[in-house]
Scaffold this active site. Structure first.
Site, PDB file in Angstrom:
ATOM      1  N   ASP A 356       0.833  -1.194   0.000  1.00 55.46           N
ATOM      2  CA  ASP A 356       0.000   0.000   0.000  1.00 55.46           C
ATOM      3  C   ASP A 356       0.873   1.251   0.000  1.00 55.46           C
ATOM      4  O   ASP A 356       1.856   1.338   0.746  1.00 55.46           O
ATOM      5  CB  ASP A 356      -0.890  -0.026   1.250  1.00 55.46           C
ATOM      6  CG  ASP A 356      -1.823   1.155   1.332  1.00 55.46           C
ATOM      7  OD1 ASP A 356      -2.664   1.317   0.437  1.00 55.46           O
ATOM      8  OD2 ASP A 356      -1.710   1.923   2.311  1.00 55.46           O
ATOM      9  N   GLU A 394       1.607  -0.356  -5.045  1.00 51.52           N
ATOM     10  CA  GLU A 394       0.729   0.764  -5.364  1.00 51.52           C
ATOM     11  C   GLU A 394       1.690   1.944  -5.480  1.00 51.52           C
ATOM     12  O   GLU A 394       2.118   2.500  -4.465  1.00 51.52           O
ATOM     13  CB  GLU A 394      -0.299   0.986  -4.259  1.00 51.52           C
ATOM     14  CG  GLU A 394      -1.279   2.094  -4.580  1.00 51.52           C
ATOM     15  CD  GLU A 394      -2.288   2.329  -3.462  1.00 51.52           C
ATOM     16  OE1 GLU A 394      -3.456   2.611  -3.767  1.00 51.52           O
ATOM     17  OE2 GLU A 394      -1.898   2.237  -2.283  1.00 51.52           O
TER      18      GLU A 394
END
Length: 702
Positions: A356, A394
């Site tokens: 993330d 990401e």
């Protein structure tokens, strides 16, 4: 000198009986708690650079307020560099079941949050116990939180698991990533899972036959790190700890049961030839900003765990959008991440990780971006085990966008946000999108160039149209605007621009039949474009049967029927499920689509005729992917994003060579044919907003 007075040398046996330094003082490595079987002892080690004193607290199961035993570290005996450590024999800790720390240090402005009254969780705890009186507020205010703080569980460090027979799948051209939420996947009463197992790791195991029928080969689990059960964090992106699986996803309340249940889940998925990727959040923690709770890192050594800002009012840098950012300029923070990754790899047999807001890893201690050699990426690449896993980034944070060649992890896969946006805009009907669509289908070589100097691979693009973050696929074609009122932020949260189109009517209530029919077609169009593109496809759980979140594009706090999958839609939308299942099987049976390299000379691009119309008004394109180099069939695809019918002409071969596999404008079962429908002529009328796919065998005849 009187030699007779010299003491005789000690025997080897006598020397062996002498306790070693580590037995007396403890060892600084490994960090956390380690059970030493041969000594029947626990080793404790915690990193704190600025601490002035550290005390180890032991609690029994019957008194969670008053410690059963305390051990105050002596820096002359129990400290090595910046690590405090000790060794405790099992007899010394008696009936103790839980442990924690109390840390004292300097007070003052900036990130110092030392408070000896606070009971602090070990950052390396592998199992976490929440007392019945657990209270988030007590951790956020001044004063003691004894009896109300999360505690580490000692028994967890002695647990074993039989991994015999486990194999770790590795899918390449047939990799189909399926993003799911462990709780939301089976929590609904109509999931078909026993209510005692619904919403748990065990409940996911019950759905493995469904996953096999659908055809997915990799599951990507939304965050399962232990989090604060009183934090309104259904999605799990506010971790309390990086080593413990979330206990509330276990079907049993027994301590450490989550480890057994999690491992059983992984082993069962592996037995079904399904890989397991964890969505991991290392960029921030649940402790938030200077007003957030003090559970662990803040109280142990805030300045060395978190990145500071130059703003005295908001001393924590906030590149995560959640209040704090871990400081990857500090070697011990990077080591904590590396140790966590190794733990999940070695002890839990995880096959890969999706990181993330991974751009945070490339930030220096002062918050600036390291565009060169960011240390954490080098450390992961150098690890003989971690470097071989499927690592997915990401590639952005709140202040950086590093998609493609800008991202420091050169061999990592990346969530391709450009694929998402460009495909959405084309399907919506935006002008001037044909060139961008072609680039995305081809594998996004503009973002991942395979030049001699850069040598990227097509599979490094993780192609997706929907993920947990945003509309579901059905909502993407049913809503023009987000409808997030129930999240409690006056509809201000979530993305404002979704590149969505409601097909002529907002939402389901009162939607006319034409709009409902067009939505089904648009869902199938998205499925086709995803499965026919070079790169690794990913889609979110429930899209295959048009699950809805009722227009909510950010249900991060909706642990209810908004956030759970509604399995009644599987029965209602069996035709869509059949189509997804067919397209997944089609892709897996055609290795020429998903390649390590770009298609290059194996693809020919056409329009409705011989040449592609690249003008701004164009909304159509066709291509023929030749599969001979991969022992595969040829695939001819016609894409009509226009709102009127268009007549395409196949530019290669004779009519009898081609079989129609897909026409998204047709009703089920004619929209997807496993055997193929013969083509009578080279001209084919493609309905408005439709995709048509033909195949031709290697021999050129059927």
């Amino acid at each position: 000198m009187n030699y007779s007075a010299v003491a005789p040398p000690r025997s080897t046996a006598e020397i062996a009986k002498r306790p070693k330094w580590t037995q007396i003082e403890g060892s600084p490595l490994p960090l956390g708690v380690t059970w030493i079987e041969r000594e029947q002892a626990f080793n404790f080690a915690v990193h704190s650079e600025h601490a002035e004193s550290v005390t180890l607290l032991f609690h029994s199961a019957t008194d969670l307020v008053n410690p059963l035993l305390t051990y105050r570290f002596d820096f002359l005996r129990n400290k090595s560099g910046r690590i405090w450590h000790c060794r405790m024999h099992i007899d010394e800790i008696a009936e103790a079941r839980y442990y924690a720390y109390s840390v004292s240090g300097p007070t003052g402005p900036h990130l110092y949050s030392f408070d000896p009254q606070k009971v602090l969780l070990d950052p390396y705890a592998k199992c976490i116990f929440f007392p019945p009186a657990f209270d988030r507020v007590a951790a956020a205010r001044e004063g003691s939180n004894a009896g109300k703080a999360p505690l580490g569980v000692l028994a967890a460090h002695r647990a074993t698991f039989d991994w015999a027979g486990d194999h770790r799948p590795h899918h390449e051209f047939d990799a189909i990533i399926y993003e799911l939420h462990v709780r939301g996947f089976t929590r609904h009463t109509n999931s078909g899972v026993d209510r005692r197992r619904a919403g748990t790791y065990a409940g996911l195991v019950d759905k493995i036959p469904y996953l096999k029928e659908l055809g997915v080969t990799v599951v990507e689990l939304m965050p399962i790190f232990q989090r604060d059960p009183q934090e309104c964090d259904y999605w799990g992106y506010m971790p309390l700890n990086f080593f413990a699986p979330h206990a509330q996803y276990a079907s049993s309340c027994d301590e450490d049961e989550q480890h057994l249940e999690f491992r059983n889940m992984v082993k069962a998925l592996h037995q079904a030839d399904i890989g397991v990727i964890l969505d991991v959040v290392y960029n921030h923690t649940v402790e938030g900003d200077c007003r957030g709770p003090i559970y662990s890192y803040k109280g142990i050594d805030g300045p060395s765990y978190y990145m500071g800002s130059s703003d005295p009012v908001n001393p924590y840098a906030n590149f995560s959008g959640t209040g704090n950012t871990l400081n990857f300029g500090e070697s011990h923070v990077r080591k904590m991440v590396m140790d966590s990754l190794r733990c999940w790899r070695e002890e839990m047999h995880i096959d890969g990780f999706r990181f993330d807001l991974a751009s945070v890893f490339s930030r220096n201690a002062d918050g600036s971006l390291n565009w060169g050699e960011a240390p954490l990426f080098n450390e992961i690449a150098a690890d003989p085990e971690l470097g071989r896993l499927r690592l997915i980034a990401e590639p952005w944070d709140t202040g950086a966008y590093q998609l493609g060649r800008g991202f420091p992890g050169l061999t990592w896969l990346q969530w391709n946000g450009r694929f998402r946006d460009d495909v959405r805009r084309f399907v919506r009907g935006d002008a001037a999108m044909v060139p961008d669509l072609m680039r995305r289908i081809y594998g996004s070589d503009d973002l991942f160039p395979d030049t001699r100097a850069e040598a990227y691979h097509a599979y490094q693009s993780v192609n997706y149209i929907t993920s947990h973050d945003g509309f579901t696929l059905y909502d993407l074609v049913s809503y023009n605007q987000k409808h997030n009122w129930k999240n409690g932020h006056n509809n201000l949260d979530g993305m404002d621009e979704n590149y969505s189109w409601n097909c002529g009517h907002e939402g389901d209530e009162g939607a006319p039949p034409d709009s409902l029919a067009l939505r089904r077609r648009q869902v199938k169009n998205c499925c086709c474009l995803l499965m026919l593109s070079n790169g690794v496809p990913m889609f979110r759980a429930g899209d295959e049967f048009m699950n809805t979140q009722f227009g909510n594009n950010n249900p991060y706090n909706q642990d209810n029927e908004i956030g759970w999958l509604d399995w009644s839609q599987l029965q209602t939308n069996q035709d869509i499920f059949r189509f997804f299942k067919g397209m997944i099987a089609f892709r897996k049976s055609h290795p020429g689509v998903g390649r390590s390299r770009f298609w290059r000379e194996d693809v020919s691009w056409y329009g409705v005729g011989r040449t592609v119309d690249l003008s701004p008004d164009s909304r159509s394109v066709a291509f023929c992917l030749h599969g001979a180099s991969h022992g595969d069939d040829d695939i001819y695809t016609m894409i009509n994003g226009y709102w009127g019918e268009l007549e395409f002409q196949i530019q290669e071969g004779a009519p009898q060579e081609w079989l129609r596999i897909v026409d998204t404008s047709l009703a089920s079962p004619d929209d997807f044919s496993e055997d193929g429908e013969p083509l009578e002529q080279l001209e084919y009328k493609v309905a408005p907003r439709s995709v048509v796919v033909f195949t031709r065998g290697l021999s050129g005849v059927r």
